[in-house]
Design an enzyme around this catalytic site. Structure first.
Site, PDB file in Angstrom:
ATOM      1  N   GLY A  10      -9.776  31.511  16.547  1.00  0.00           N
ATOM      2  CA  GLY A  10     -10.017  30.386  15.515  1.00  0.00           C
ATOM      3  C   GLY A  10      -9.846  30.807  14.027  1.00  0.00           C
ATOM      4  O   GLY A  10      -9.231  31.963  13.705  1.00  0.00           O
ATOM      5  N   SER A  11     -10.607  30.308  13.264  1.00  0.00           N
ATOM      6  CA  SER A  11     -10.776  30.747  11.795  1.00  0.00           C
ATOM      7  C   SER A  11     -11.018  31.957  11.285  1.00  0.00           C
ATOM      8  O   SER A  11     -10.901  32.178  10.039  1.00  0.00           O
ATOM      9  CB  SER A  11     -11.269  29.579  11.004  1.00  0.00           C
ATOM     10  OG  SER A  11     -10.803  28.401  11.171  1.00  0.00           O
TER      11      SER A  11
END
Lengths: 387, 638
Positions: free
Chosen positions: B320-321
């Site tokens: 993810g981020s």
């Protein structure tokens, strides 16, 4: 010298008892005692340094047997000549009796209990057969032995007990009976080609006879041919025996220090495999010494035979000596893996009363031959009145 | 007649001599055989006789201990008393067992089994009646010994893990040797011998095992021992000191305990020492040492949250981020973006026929590098990743330790996946699509990482060195333990200034108002952390869902379709020392679920450090500020 005809009381060849004891082959007695002594020592070792359960009983048997041996030795050879057929028939009847008794349900019991001692008819037969055959061939001339018809009775005399013993089944004793009988045939002068014929026939019969062997007997032969095939089963005995002997080396591991014997890797160390134990504890030197003693005894037998003046005595002497030799050879060859395992003990050394008796009785006869060697006996046997 | 007799005698003499000669030959044969066996082959038979007689018995060595970095015992050997019976030493096996049954409870099944076993073995072979006797039971049996002929109490050793489930995943466990593991080493064939099956117990099994002693005993044909001839004691296994801090480890487990399935790693950013490695749920390794029950094994294997799996090293998740630092650094290093270059986020970016959404509906407006990380703007990364290209991003990811094994000393490490154009061509036989670069830039799509890799990445960002994690203080080899040569890791080959910019942006995430991780910040002075949240989707959000119901909230979804919550951070900001990564499977938002755990672990690590250095951490007013939440972005990033 003319043929003599006499009654015992007025026998010109009569020798008083005291004189006979002096004539006794004390050297031979000493050799026999030495061999038995080695046996006691090995039995003492086999029991891990104890007279129980084997050595002491073996000594007592030896004492009884040795006394019996001397009694037989000083008994006139002509009495044994006269008793030859009688003892043969007694032995044969007893063999038939245990055979029937066994069939009726006594299992594998092949002896008759006499209280102090268990009589095994097959052992009695070993001696009786020699006596009977010697008696028979004593009565034949060289020419007679060439006649086939005259060879049929002695062949039957060998065949009957052999067949009975084989049925027991006791392969070792059967071999001893046939080989012992064969020796007498040989010495009596049966032609070489006849032996060749019988031997050839026997070889041809092996494939047929094989089918009649029991499973364990077949296994023994197969195992002999390839002992490593089954190292934990039937081949185990021979493999362990060879290991014990080989590890003994030149001088052995020392008295009571044989690891193979004392840690029970060696089976039957007090009976059939006692030579192995001796070889392990005393090495090649010990084994050779024992073998030398046996050779001396056998040589002694030959000397007695060759010095004997009557055919009966000569045949008996070589007959019992040869039986003795066969015991020694079969046993030692077996424990060294030269022949298949057959249950034949080492004479005078292995634990066992009946064999000890058989051997001592036959040595008694041998000595009787020696003491009475100068007595000449006519072919018919001396006191039946015929010349 | 007499001359005829003399014929007969001559014939007899000749034949007797021939017979005698024959016997002579046979006896010579015997003598020759005797010579062959006892002289020529003697050595061979001597060896065979000794092989018969001498039995070599192995004495199993005590297994090496495992301790934490401060020497607290983690794996030890416990005395294990068992009671055995020897048939030949008791007049009546059943009677003896019945008396024993009154002293310590055996039950009819045991008595029956022992009676059966006893008859199957030779009479002098001891048969185990019961294992794992308590000291109290040993004492009671000892007192009643005169009534219990043939019973022997024997002390063995069995592995014990005093911390139970706390370190199951890093320590692993030992268990009986299986058929497949037999490799000819006779030690492995000893009854009751155990070897490492998992974790450090498995990786350092040979070093922990030690060398066996031997006892030479004389045995008879039945295998009964007559006497001991020689005895040589073995060497116990090496003690393995782990880098783990037991206090921090316990705390990590406790912190994860209210999640369904989660993992956490804390490591020293300078030397790669792993201080805590937790995977939840966990299991008790003690259950394995004496043979795990079928029921327990099945319950472990069938548990949907996979307690046997060490998720920190073999769980792979889309980062993810948390992957955004990697993309930004790749852009900076390639000179494609500058820190102040701005991109406009209106909530989505169209590429071809596809529309790529930012997690924030309506968009972030103009974003520079710092703000893109602080707010975790997706469109910024869609923009720059098109310029950078997937291969440059992948190269930077590898530099930071992603997409390959970290080399940690644990079995079954997964290497995750960092996609490149070539990779797709070779593995999938398809051309790389431009849109896939966009997806990858926000740590989705093909990108897969383990929590340990994310922690390593964070440590590398914080230290600027290519640190690798490891679990033992010293180098442990089967030959022994040697101290690590002050392991200097090479520089990362990344500009320090760019690294500093990334770190500053991460500081913005947690320590600046409106940063996505601001609520999870550490307020204690000098202990602040800098981090990055990540929330990775495990399902596809369809256009229809966006247009009808709107993107469904996690709470409205079944557990296994919820987002993974991730958070990585290092601390202290000014002088970094520790890195931490936490992944909560299907936990929801990274900053709200994983962030607080990272915060607590990094704080705890620093507090423990201060406490151990004699500096009281008590006067640091950290807890007061922990939950005071200023107005900030309440929503998690997508």
């Amino acid at each position: 010298m003319a043929a003599s005809k006499y009654r015992i009381g007025e026998d010109p060849d009569y020798v008083p008892i005291g004189r006979r004891l002096l004539l006794l082959n004390w050297t031979l007695v000493l050799l026999i005692a030495a061999l038995s002594g080695i046996g006691f020592a090995m039995l003492y070792s086999a029991a891990n340094g104890s007279l129980q359960p084997w050595a002491e009983r073996q000594m007592m048997r030896f004492a009884v047997g040795a006394a019996l041996m001397i009694v037989i030795a000083v008994t006139d050879i002509r009495i044994w000549l006269k008793l030859a057929y009688f003892s043969y028939f007694v032995a044969l009847i007893l063999l038939i009796a245990v055979e029937i008794k066994g069939d009726i349900g006594m299992g594998a019991q092949r002896w008759i209990n006499l209280g102090f001692f268990q009589l095994q008819p097959s052992e009695l037969m070993k001696i009786s057969l020699v006596l009977a055959l010697a008696r028979y061939f004593h009565g034949l001339t060289v020419e007679d032995t060439g006649r086939i018809t005259l060879l049929i009775p002695p062949i039957l005399m060998v065949a009957a007990p052999s067949a009975l013993v084989l049925r027991q089944p006791d392969l070792g004793t059967t071999l001893l009976l046939i080989a012992g009988g064969g020796v007498i045939f040989w010495l009596a002068g049966v032609r070489v080609w006849k032996f060749a014929l019988v031997l050839g026939g026997a070889l041809a019969a092996i494939p047929i006879g094989w089918q009649f062997l029991r499973e364990y007997q077949k296994n023994r032969v197969l195992t002999f041919l390839n002992p490593e095939n089954d190292p934990l089963g039937a081949g185990y005995h021979i493999t362990q025996s060879k290991i014990a002997l080989g590890s003994g080396g030149l001088f052995g591991k020392g008295f009571m220090l044989g690891s193979q014997s004392h840690l029970n890797f060696l089976p039957e160390k007090q009976t059939d495999f006692i030579f192995t134990m001796l070889g392990e504890e005393f090495g090649l030197v010990g084994g050779m010494a024992l073998l030398a003693l046996y050779v001396l005894v056998i040589a002694y037998g030959y000397v007695i035979a060759l010095r004997c003046q009557n055919q009966f005595g000569r045949l008996v002497a070589i007959g019992v000596t040869s039986t003795f030799f066969l015991y020694v050879f079969i046993n030692i060859a077996m424990v060294m893996g030269l022949i298949p395992v057959v249950g034949v003990p080492l004479p005078l050394v292995s634990y066992g009363g009946t064999v000890m008796m058989t051997i001592l009785v036959s040595f008694g006869l041998l000595m009787s031959v020696s003491i009475h060697r100068d007595i000449r006996i006519s072919r018919q046997g001396n006191d039946d009145g015929r010349t | 007649m007499w001359h005829r007799d003399s014929d007969r005698f001559r014939l007899f003499t000749r034949r007797a001599l021939m017979l005698g000669a024959g016997k002579g030959i046979l006896l010579t044969g015997l003598a020759a055989r005797m010579y062959y066996l006892q002289v020529l082959e003697s050595d061979r038979y001597q060896t065979l006789a000794d092989e018969n007689r001498i039995s070599h018995r192995l004495l199993p060595p005590p297994r090496g201990l495992v301790t934490d970095r401060f020497g607290a015992p983690l794996a030890v050997n416990r005395q294990n008393y068992h009671i055995m019976i020897v048939r030949e030493q008791t007049p009546d096996v059943r009677r003896t067992l019945e008396i024993l049954d009154q002293i310590i409870d055996l039950g009819p099944d045991t008595i029956e089994r022992v009676e059966r076993d006893v008859l199957r073995r030779r009479s002098f072979v001891p048969v185990t009646v019961r294992d794992n006797l308590t000291w109290d039971e040993v004492a009671r049996v000892g007192i009643n010994a005169p009534d219990l002929p043939g019973l022997i109490i024997d002390a063995g050793r069995s592995r014990d893990y005093p911390e139970g489930p706390h370190l199951a995943h890093s320590l692993g466990y030992v268990a009986a040797v299986s058929e497949k593991e037999l490799n000819g080493d006779p030690l492995l064939e000893l009854p009751g011998f155990t070897i490492g099956k998992s974790g450090v117990e498995k990786v350092y099994d040979l070093a922990l095992r030690g060398t066996a002693g031997t006892s030479q005993v004389e045995v008879n044909a039945l295998g009964r021992v007559i006497r001991e001839l020689e005895r040589e004691e073995g060497d116990s296994g090496n003690t393995v000191v782990m880098t783990l801090d037991l206090d921090l480890q316990r705390y990590a487990n406790q912190r994860l305990s209210d999640k369904e399935s989660a993992s956490a790693v804390v490591m020293d950013i300078h030397n790669g020492e792993v201080l805590a490695l937790a995977s939840h749920p966990t299991y008790d390794p003690n259950a394995f040492t004496n043979g795990i029950s079928h029921k327990l094994w099945n319950s472990l294997v069938n548990n949907p949250y996979a307690p046997l799996s060490n998720k920190a090293v073999n769980g792979t998740y889309a980062p993810g981020s948390t992957f955004k630092m990697c993309v930004a650094l790749a852009g900076l290093e390639a000179g494609i973006i500058t820190p102040n270059q701005k991109f406009f986020c209106n909530g989505h970016l169209d590429l071809g026929n596809s529309r790529f959404h930012c997690w924030k509906r309506g968009g972030h407006g103009w974003m520079n590098l710092h703000d893109s990380i602080k707010h975790s703007c997706d469109v910024y990364y869609y923009e720059i990743s098109q310029k950078i290209g997937i291969d440059r991003i992948a190269a930077m990811a590898r530099k930071l330790g992603l997409g390959e094994d970290t080399g940690i000393d644990l079995p079954n490490e997964r290497s995750g996946l960092i996609p490149t154009k070539d990779w797709k061509e070779i593995q999938l036989g398809k051309r790389w699509q431009g849109g896939e670069t966009l997806i990858a830039s926000i740590g989705q799509g093909y990108v897969l990482t383990t929590p340990l890799q994310l922690c390593t990445m964070t440590a590398r960002l914080a230290s600027g060195k290519a640190v690798r994690p490891h679990l033992t203080r010293d180098k442990v080899t089967p030959e022994g333990v040697t101290s690590r040569q002050a392991e200097e890791f090479p520089e990362l080959q990344v500009s320090r200034a760019n690294l500093a910019r990334i770190r500053d942006s991460m500081n913005g995430v947690t320590n600046e108002l409106r940063g996505t991780g601001y609520r999870a910040r550490i307020s204690a002075k000098g202990m602040e952390m800098a981090g990055k949240s990540g929330t990775s989707q495990v399902r596809r959000i369809t256009m229809r869902e966006r247009q009808t119901t709107g993107v469904l909230e996690n709470d409205a979804l079944p557990w296994k379709y919820r987002d993974h919550a991730l958070f990585v951070a290092f601390a202290p900001v000014d002088n970094p020392r520790y890195a931490c990564a936490v992944v909560v499977e299907h936990g929801g938002g990274g900053s709200s679920v994983a962030g607080p755990i990272v915060r607590d672990l990094l704080l705890k690590a620093q507090e423990l450090q201060s406490a151990r250095q004699g500096i009281s951490a008590a006067n640091q007013p950290n807890s007061a500020n922990l939950h005071s939440t200023p107005a900030s972005n309440n929503q998690d990033e997508g």
